[in-house]
Design an enzyme around this catalytic site. Structure first.
Site, mmCIF file in Angstrom:
data_model
loop_
_atom_site.group_PDB
_atom_site.id
_atom_site.type_symbol
_atom_site.label_atom_id
_atom_site.label_comp_id
_atom_site.label_asym_id
_atom_site.label_seq_id
_atom_site.Cartn_x
_atom_site.Cartn_y
_atom_site.Cartn_z
ATOM 1 C CB ALA A 156 -0.915 -0.003 1.223
ATOM 2 C CD GLU A 175 8.992 -0.318 6.496
ATOM 3 O OE1 GLU A 175 7.889 -0.210 5.938
ATOM 4 O OE2 GLU A 175 9.185 -1.005 7.519
ATOM 5 C CG ASN A 183 2.624 -9.024 6.856
ATOM 6 O OD1 ASN A 183 3.539 -9.786 7.138
ATOM 7 N ND2 ASN A 183 1.718 -8.648 7.714
ATOM 8 N N GLY A 188 2.018 -14.306 -1.045
ATOM 9 C CA GLY A 188 2.151 -14.925 -2.368
ATOM 10 C C GLY A 188 2.126 -13.890 -3.482
ATOM 11 N NE ARG A 475 -6.392 -17.169 1.894
ATOM 12 C CZ ARG A 475 -5.515 -16.253 1.526
ATOM 13 N NH1 ARG A 475 -5.316 -15.193 2.266
ATOM 14 N NH2 ARG A 475 -4.816 -16.408 0.421
ATOM 15 C CD GLU A 613 -2.857 -7.190 7.091
ATOM 16 O OE1 GLU A 613 -1.856 -7.302 6.366
ATOM 17 O OE2 GLU A 613 -3.111 -7.962 8.030
HETATM 18 P P1 ADP Z 1 0.134 -3.450 3.354
HETATM 19 O O1 ADP Z 1 -0.130 -4.801 2.781
HETATM 20 O O2 ADP Z 1 -1.081 -2.810 3.888
HETATM 21 O O3 ADP Z 1 0.957 -2.595 2.469
HETATM 22 P P2 ADP Z 1 2.494 -4.369 4.744
HETATM 23 O O4 ADP Z 1 2.556 -5.197 5.957
HETATM 24 O O5 ADP Z 1 2.905 -4.987 3.465
HETATM 25 O O6 ADP Z 1 1.022 -3.747 4.672
HETATM 26 O O7 ADP Z 1 3.412 -3.082 4.933
HETATM 27 C C1 ADP Z 1 3.288 -2.235 6.054
HETATM 28 C C2 ADP Z 1 4.657 -1.633 6.343
HETATM 29 O O8 ADP Z 1 4.521 -0.583 7.294
HETATM 30 C C3 ADP Z 1 5.644 -2.626 6.934
HETATM 31 O O9 ADP Z 1 6.823 -2.627 6.160
HETATM 32 C C4 ADP Z 1 5.890 -2.087 8.348
HETATM 33 O O10 ADP Z 1 7.212 -2.314 8.811
HETATM 34 C C5 ADP Z 1 5.631 -0.608 8.164
HETATM 35 N N1 ADP Z 1 5.264 0.101 9.405
HETATM 36 C C6 ADP Z 1 4.417 -0.342 10.368
HETATM 37 N N2 ADP Z 1 4.325 0.558 11.354
HETATM 38 C C7 ADP Z 1 5.133 1.604 11.025
HETATM 39 C C8 ADP Z 1 5.466 2.844 11.645
HETATM 40 N N3 ADP Z 1 4.987 3.182 12.844
HETATM 41 N N4 ADP Z 1 6.326 3.664 11.000
HETATM 42 C C9 ADP Z 1 6.860 3.321 9.801
HETATM 43 N N5 ADP Z 1 6.591 2.161 9.187
HETATM 44 C C10 ADP Z 1 5.725 1.313 9.766
#
Ligand code: ADP
Length: 645
Positions: A156, A175, A183, A188, A475, A613
């Site tokens: 996202a 990040e 995630n 997949g 699921r 998510e």
């Molecule tokens: P989505 O599928 O919604 O994109 P992901 O799990 O793939 O979600 O990605 C979310 C990302 O946000 C992860 O890489 C996570 O480490 C990062 N993240 C979560 N909390 C924070 C935060 N407080 N500050 C910066 N990054 C964050």
């Protein structure tokens, strides 16, 4: 170097495996005396997140000359920064007290443990070396101003940042871990999009026509806001049934209706939940276009194959050429369009002025603060599947979640965005709905150790060698059925024909490596396979025979499987040991179709957007496999575009 830094190109990081970091400095113990070693080359092993990890350590008489990770099975992309940085830090510090890399803590610790073991075999004083810590220089606190801040660098986040940059905004993505991916990278990465043109080139699978015929009996009166969509779908199905049914059918309306019916669930208190019509419609209608946008504008290499991940209910999962390629290409696109990406930078707090969000306060790895002022903030922080406490606290769907349950999630999925949204008064939607991935590895809990076979091609048996569920079901149905088998454990049985169909394009060699690790069993006969997994062979053989007869008939009178691929008849045979694992959190921040975060009065909070998510309302009580990537990319793109304006 720690703290704020532009993301280093992660391309070719696998070369880091081969890269020995060399230093000539002497190792000095805490009391200042030079350490002495028995010069030579030593190896050490330890258990990483996904399996064994090996290092090679070269010592001179007085120094750790080099450390190299020589083999591992850690997750590509996510573990890369640890594999690159930890050996370098150990050599630089000449000690073992180095900091772990955020987001790859387990891999970092595994490297340190393997080096410790190598040093022990060299007779070194490892306790003294553990006391030697790496020095970090703390940066000054600083401030920046930009148009759009994106919090989170998963799917996202990269879609939002790319879209904001495309629409002319200055964008900063923060990040918290040391790598982009989240995630999304551990998934997949199949993106559902109805694509009648491409799907019309595929042979229809046995049972699909009957599934479509059943839709003609659905009653509009039970479909609420979805009723008109159902009527349109029925017309499409009638037209299809009157023509050539040898090729696959699909339509956006079919995708919408499947998303709705699969997500319509009751919680433990009997409250009904389902995906919100306007959000589901937005996702399904924009998914194919967004997939092509990722290819044509962002520059991600796409793949023209389709798949049907577990619980996807239809063959409409679009693939990318490689998983890492998604993040490499988007990083390049964002940076080429003047965007900035800061890794190891965690958003801690929103800046809120007169009810409007005007920025975010972050902490860097070294503890210094970065305050970013912006017109708009996009939360793309992912779910909370790795936060066991939060999962249990919010769960209102599963009668009980076993204490020992594992997760498919990466470490960063801790629900930070929920807390940030609440600071601004956001409303939460469907928080109790937690998805368990039925086909996670029973050994590691991870998804990548499952075979990722399109769901029509396999059967499940329990530890007694008996089938227990329609393997093409949703699921939650699969996970619930699995949890009621002995130990919640089951085997996913397939034959050699599955290899070319694997969604993660695992090769025969990779599958065989999993056999070596004890995650998959492989045998030339079903008798042998039964022996390996410890179930009565007559049960397994009978289950396979019955299953094959259902594949021929296109109908499963026992469990109602309604879409089939090939029979299980070509040796060698495989059994993957699986168990449900926490996978996806369907609930989160309430948004509208413009990806604006809503407050308790359903009004947009000025300056705050969310995608992926971290949001709720789209998947109801059960997310369809392959819809997460559609959701995060579609709403990420919408959030970026709107926040740029
Ligand atoms: P989505 O599928 O919604 O994109 P992901 O799990 O793939 O979600 O990605 C979310 C990302 O946000 C992860 O890489 C996570 O480490 C990062 N993240 C979560 N909390 C924070 C935060 N407080 N500050 C910066 N990054 C964050």
């Amino acid at each position: 170097m720690k703290g704020v830094k532009k993301v280093k190109k992660l391309r070719n990081l696998f070369l880091a495996l081969l890269l020995a970091v060399s230093m000539s400095a002497c190792s000095t113990s805490e009391d200042g005396t030079a350490a002495t070693f028995k010069a030579g080359t030593y190896t050490g092993t330890s258990e990483g997140r996904n399996g064994e990890l090996t290092v090679e350590v070269v010592l001179s008489d007085t120094a750790i000359d080099s450390v190299t990770v020589t083999s591992h099975s850690e997750t590509e992309g996510i573990a890369d920064p640890a594999i690159e940085q930890i050996p370098a830090s150990i050599v630089e510090a000449q000690g073992l007290g180095v900091d772990t890399v955020s987001g790859a803590t387990i891999t970092s610790e595994a490297i340190i443990a393997a080096v410790t073991s190598a040093l022990e075999s060299a007779g070194a004083d490892v306790e003294a070396l553990k006391a030697v810590t790496s020095e970090t220089t703390k940066q000054e606190d600083s401030e920046e101003t930009t148009d759009v801040v994106v919090v989170g660098g998963g799917g996202a986040g990269i879609a939002a940042a790319s879209s904001a940059a495309e629409n002319g905004a200055a964008v900063i993505l923060v990040e918290k871990t040391a790598a982009l991916g989240g995630n999304t990278l551990a998934s997949g990465l199949a993106m559902n999009a109805a694509d009648p043109e491409l799907e019309g080139t595929l042979d229809a699978l046995n049972g699909q026509v009957d599934t479509l015929k059943a839709v003609l009996d659905y009653d509009e009166a039970e479909f609420g806001e979805y009723a008109d969509t159902l009527t349109v779908l029925k017309g499409q199905i009638e037209e299809y049934l009157a023509g050539d049914t040898s090729k696959e059918f699909d339509s956006t309306e079919w995708h919408i209706i499947q998303t709705y019916t699969a997500g319509k669930r009751k919680d433990l208190d009997g409250n009904e939940i389902s995906g919100q019509f306007d959000l589901v419609k937005t996702m399904c209608e924009n998914s194919l276009d967004t997939y092509h946008w990722l290819g044509e504008v962002v520059g991600i290499e796409l793949s023209d194959t389709l798949t049907s991940p577990v619980g996807s209910l239809w063959m409409r999962g679009h693939n990318f050429a490689t998983k890492n390629g998604v993040f490499e290409a988007s990083q390049e696109y964002i940076e080429n369009n003047s965007g900035k990406i800061y890794l190891q930078t965690k958003a801690e707090e929103l800046i809120i002025e007169d009810g409007a969000v005007t920025g975010v306060v972050c902490t860097r790895e070294d503890g210094s603060k970065l305050t970013i002022h912006a017109n708009n903030v996009i939360l793309a922080t992912g779910g909370f599947g790795a936060n066991g406490e939060m999962v249990k606290e919010y769960n209102t769907y599963w009668p009980s979640i076993p204490d020992e349950i594992k997760t498919t999630n990466v470490a960063g999925a801790t629900g930070d965005g929920i807390e940030l949204g609440l600071q601004a008064g956001a409303k939460l939607e469907g928080m109790g709905m937690v998805q368990l991935m039925p086909t996670a590895s029973a050994v590691t809990g991870l998804l990548e150790d499952g075979l990722l076979v399109p769901s029509q091609y396999y059967m499940f048996v329990n530890q007694e060698g008996l089938r227990f569920v329609n393997e093409y079901a949703e699921r939650d149905v699969l996970a619930s059925a699995a949890l009621s088998q002995t130990d919640g454990v089951f085997y996913h049985i397939a034959d050699q024909n599955m290899i070319p169909t694997l969604q993660n394009k695992a090769t025969q060699e990779q599958v065989d490596a999993m056999v070596e690790k004890g995650i998959i069993y492989k045998a030339d006969t079903l008798e042998e396979l039964a022996e390996l997994i410890g179930c009565p062979s007559e049960n397994l053989i009978e289950s396979v025979e019955k299953y094959n007869s259902y594949v021929d008939a296109g109908e499963d009178p026992e469990f109602g499987k309604n879409v089939f691929g090939s029979k299980i008849e070509t040796a060698p045979y495989y059994a993957v040991i699986e168990k449900p694992s926490v996978h996806h959190t369907m609930g989160g921040l309430a948004i509208n179709t413009d990806a604006q975060v809503l407050n308790e009065n359903d009004e947009p909070i000025v300056g705050l957007y969310a995608a992926g998510e971290v949001t709720g309302g789209i998947h109801g009580g059960n997310r369809v496999g392959g819809n997460a990537i559609a959701d995060i990319m579609v709403f990420g793109r919408i959030a970026g575009r709107n926040a740029a304006q």
